[in-house]
Design a protein around this motif. Sequence first.
Motif, mmCIF file in Angstrom:
data_model
loop_
_atom_site.group_PDB
_atom_site.id
_atom_site.type_symbol
_atom_site.label_atom_id
_atom_site.label_comp_id
_atom_site.label_asym_id
_atom_site.label_seq_id
_atom_site.Cartn_x
_atom_site.Cartn_y
_atom_site.Cartn_z
ATOM 1 N N VAL A 143 0.865 -1.185 0.000
ATOM 2 C CA VAL A 143 0.000 0.000 0.000
ATOM 3 C C VAL A 143 0.895 1.225 0.000
ATOM 4 N N PHE A 144 0.895 1.935 -1.116
ATOM 5 C CA PHE A 144 1.789 3.068 -1.332
ATOM 6 C C PHE A 144 1.055 4.354 -0.985
ATOM 7 N N GLU A 145 1.458 4.961 0.125
ATOM 8 C CA GLU A 145 0.854 6.220 0.563
ATOM 9 C C GLU A 145 1.824 7.344 0.215
ATOM 10 N N TRP A 146 1.452 8.200 -0.707
ATOM 11 C CA TRP A 146 2.363 9.224 -1.208
ATOM 12 C C TRP A 146 2.972 10.064 -0.094
ATOM 13 N N LEU A 147 2.235 10.288 0.952
ATOM 14 C CA LEU A 147 2.744 11.152 2.015
ATOM 15 C C LEU A 147 3.894 10.516 2.775
ATOM 16 N N THR A 148 4.111 9.200 2.600
ATOM 17 C CA THR A 148 5.182 8.530 3.347
ATOM 18 C C THR A 148 6.459 8.384 2.533
ATOM 19 N N PRO A 190 -3.016 2.830 4.221
ATOM 20 C CA PRO A 190 -2.841 1.379 4.318
ATOM 21 C C PRO A 190 -4.016 0.643 4.954
ATOM 22 N N ALA A 191 -4.478 1.104 6.118
ATOM 23 C CA ALA A 191 -5.550 0.383 6.802
ATOM 24 C C ALA A 191 -6.817 0.343 5.951
ATOM 25 N N LEU A 192 -7.172 1.471 5.369
ATOM 26 C CA LEU A 192 -8.386 1.537 4.568
ATOM 27 C C LEU A 192 -8.289 0.665 3.322
ATOM 28 N N VAL A 193 -7.146 0.724 2.643
ATOM 29 C CA VAL A 193 -6.979 -0.069 1.422
ATOM 30 C C VAL A 193 -7.035 -1.558 1.738
ATOM 31 N N LEU A 194 -6.356 -1.983 2.790
ATOM 32 C CA LEU A 194 -6.365 -3.402 3.150
ATOM 33 C C LEU A 194 -7.759 -3.860 3.554
ATOM 34 N N GLN A 195 -8.474 -3.017 4.258
ATOM 35 C CA GLN A 195 -9.858 -3.358 4.615
ATOM 36 C C GLN A 195 -10.700 -3.558 3.360
ATOM 37 N N GLU A 196 -10.561 -2.665 2.400
ATOM 38 C CA GLU A 196 -11.341 -2.775 1.172
ATOM 39 C C GLU A 196 -10.962 -4.027 0.386
ATOM 40 N N ARG A 197 -9.671 -4.295 0.267
ATOM 41 C CA ARG A 197 -9.225 -5.454 -0.496
ATOM 42 C C ARG A 197 -9.599 -6.770 0.180
#
Length: 281
Positions: A39-44, A96-103
């Motif tokens: 999960v690639f979060e641009w802010l990180t 990350p948490a939101l994307v993993l929850q959705e997937r």
Amino acid sequence: MRDAEILVGYDGSTDASVALDWALAEAERSGQPVRLAYVFEWLTVASWVGPGVAPGVWPDDTARRQVDDLVRKAAADATAAHPGLTITGEVYDGPPALVLQERSADAGLLVLGSRGHGGFGGLLTGSTAVAVAAHAHCPVVVVRDGTAGGPDAPVAVGVDGSEPSLVALGFAAERAAQRRVSLRVLHAWTPGPDGAAGKPDEQAAVEEALEPWRRTYPELDMTLDLVAGSPAGTLIESSRSAQLVVVGSRGRGGLAGMLLGSVSQQVIQHAGCPVAVVRER
């Protein structure tokens, strides 16, 4: 959803690699496909994005390409080591948490390392693991590096009579039978002022809950232990000699509005072996 893929939160860190190894072993037993999810979060990306990946400045397309290469290589290496499995890797954008929850809605199992870099930083000490375990649409397994419990160790599960704990019982029975190891069912009770156990019908109620699984897996060595003490402490102690501890998302004492109970949170934080948090779909 035993035929659905095993989704692995992967960021190239040591603990993510341990989680991947656990997921691949699970897939060898079940035949499920495995998908690595970075999960690639641009802010990180200005801090850490992966081993051997240079820090970038937001937005950094070079860092994104390096992450793509990282995931592609990890999937290729896993495929070479496990030629009988279908293994893919994908990079997603977002929190990350939101994307993993959705997937997780399309997954049969979601596997996470206990700590990571980048989008997974602070896992277990922050809110990410709790959020994912609370909201995922499939069971979540949190794997910690250097955990105890070999391949012959039992699977342990906490049962308190609540619906989530009974769902967890089914998950644990299936995994124990699959691994050909024993299943240890734990029911914690709090002694009264006189030192006596709780309600006398508690053991009978739990035994009744075990019967369907005894019939489903007649070869499974299943034991019930009634332990005086706190549920969390009992499960954490059992994790020292287990290969997997299974808990429901919340137990009989949980409030209806809570998606993850305090026992589950404590076990995730302190267990000495991988922990599976199971909730109804």
